[in-house]
Design a protein around this motif. Structure first.
Motif, short mmCIF file in Angstrom:
data_model
loop_
_atom_site.label_atom_id
_atom_site.label_comp_id
_atom_site.label_asym_id
_atom_site.label_seq_id
_atom_site.Cartn_x
_atom_site.Cartn_y
_atom_site.Cartn_z
N TYR A 48 13.85 29.54 33.35
CA TYR A 48 15.07 30.48 33.53
C TYR A 48 15.55 28.39 34.64
CZ TYR A 48 18.95 31.42 37.13
OH TYR A 48 19.78 31.98 38.02
N GLN A 98 23.31 35.36 38.36
CA GLN A 98 21.63 36.00 38.18
C GLN A 98 22.07 37.30 39.64
OE1 GLN A 98 19.78 33.95 41.26
NE2 GLN A 98 21.33 32.73 42.19
N GLY A 99 20.93 37.93 38.95
CA GLY A 99 20.63 39.57 40.02
C GLY A 99 21.41 40.81 38.60
N ASN A 100 22.28 41.10 38.92
CA ASN A 100 22.98 42.26 38.81
C ASN A 100 23.25 41.73 37.54
OD1 ASN A 100 25.40 40.91 39.68
ND2 ASN A 100 25.49 43.18 40.82
N GLN A 101 23.28 40.85 36.49
CA GLN A 101 24.81 40.33 35.33
C GLN A 101 23.99 40.70 34.49
OE1 GLN A 101 27.56 39.03 35.79
NE2 GLN A 101 28.45 39.35 38.33
N PRO A 102 24.48 41.00 33.26
CA PRO A 102 23.63 41.38 32.29
C PRO A 102 23.55 40.21 31.01
CG PRO A 102 25.84 42.29 31.95
CD PRO A 102 25.38 41.84 33.37
N GLN A 103 22.06 40.59 31.11
CA GLN A 103 22.20 39.11 29.51
C GLN A 103 22.53 39.40 28.80
OE1 GLN A 103 17.44 37.54 30.15
NE2 GLN A 103 18.20 37.93 32.27
#
Lengths: 114, 111
Positions: A48, A98-103
């Motif tokens: 990452y 990061q965290g809750n952001q969709p990839q």
């Protein structure tokens, strides 16, 4: 297009050769991820980046695997002295943070080691 | 450590029938859950996500999922499937720096 772009789509190499896989993330996406997907399995995390900083490389299977993102945009995953077990689809994803952001995923590079 | 379990590796279903794809997770931290779909020779496309708030989440293509904290589940449902829904479906757990995926469920819609 505006999506994540990966190249090449297919790569065949002989055992022992070095390979380089490229990922162009969505413009403005801070975070970039590499995953390895073996046949019939779910993707597994490799590494990452946040901008140019590699913050997590805990998933890289060996020191033959190396990733970089020198200018915080395009990333390259390099595999040295390839082995047959490296055969897989390598997926790149990017997100706003990061965290809750969709990839958002690219279509992957299918690597076959002969 | 967090993990994701997809209980069914293959689910065959007839066209226009309802379907449920099961997913269970284990985690000791805040939960972000996702469902992705993968068509042959393509990357993963986001179907829906649960971040917080309402436990019933609606996604694209008529899919929805319900977050159940007590059962640690996040099952995916569609009331009436189409041939075009045939694909591999992955449940994923999101932490700060990575997604942890289940092993996938192959949904095959039969005519």
């Amino acid at each position: 297009g505006a999506g994540v772009s990966q190249s090449p789509r297919y790569k065949v190499a002989k055992r022992g050769q070095d390979v380089a896989l490229r990922c162009d993330p969505i413009s403005g996406h801070v975070s970039l991820f590499w995953y390895q997907q073996a046949l019939g399995q779910g993707p597994e995390f490799l590494t990452y980046f946040q901008n140019e900083a590699q913050l997590d490389k805990s998933g890289l299977p060996s020191d033959r695997f190396f990733a970089e993102r020198p200018e915080g945009s395009v990333s390259t995953l390099k595999i040295q002295r390839t082995q047959q077990e490296d055969s897989a689809v390598y997926l790149c994803a990017s997100s706003l943070g990061q965290g809750n952001q969709p990839q958002h995923f690219g279509d992957g590079t299918r690597l076959s080691i002969l | 450590a967090q993990s994701v379990t997809q209980l069914d590796s293959q689910v065959p279903v007839f066209e226009e029938a309802p379907v449920e794809l099961r997913c269970n997770y284990s985690s000791s931290v805040s939960v972000y859950l996702f469902w992705y779909v993968q068509y042959p020779n393509q990357g993963l496309q986001l179907l829906l996500k649960y971040l917080s708030g309402s436990t019933l989440v609606k996604g694209i293509n008529g899919f929805e999922a319900e977050f159940n904290k007590s059962q640690t589940s996040f099952h995916l449902r569609k009331p009436s499937v189409h041939i075009s829904d045939t694909a591999e479906y992955f449940c994923a757990f999101g932490s700060a720096r990575q997604l942890t995926f289940g092993s996938g469920t192959q949904l095959t819609v039969l005519p």
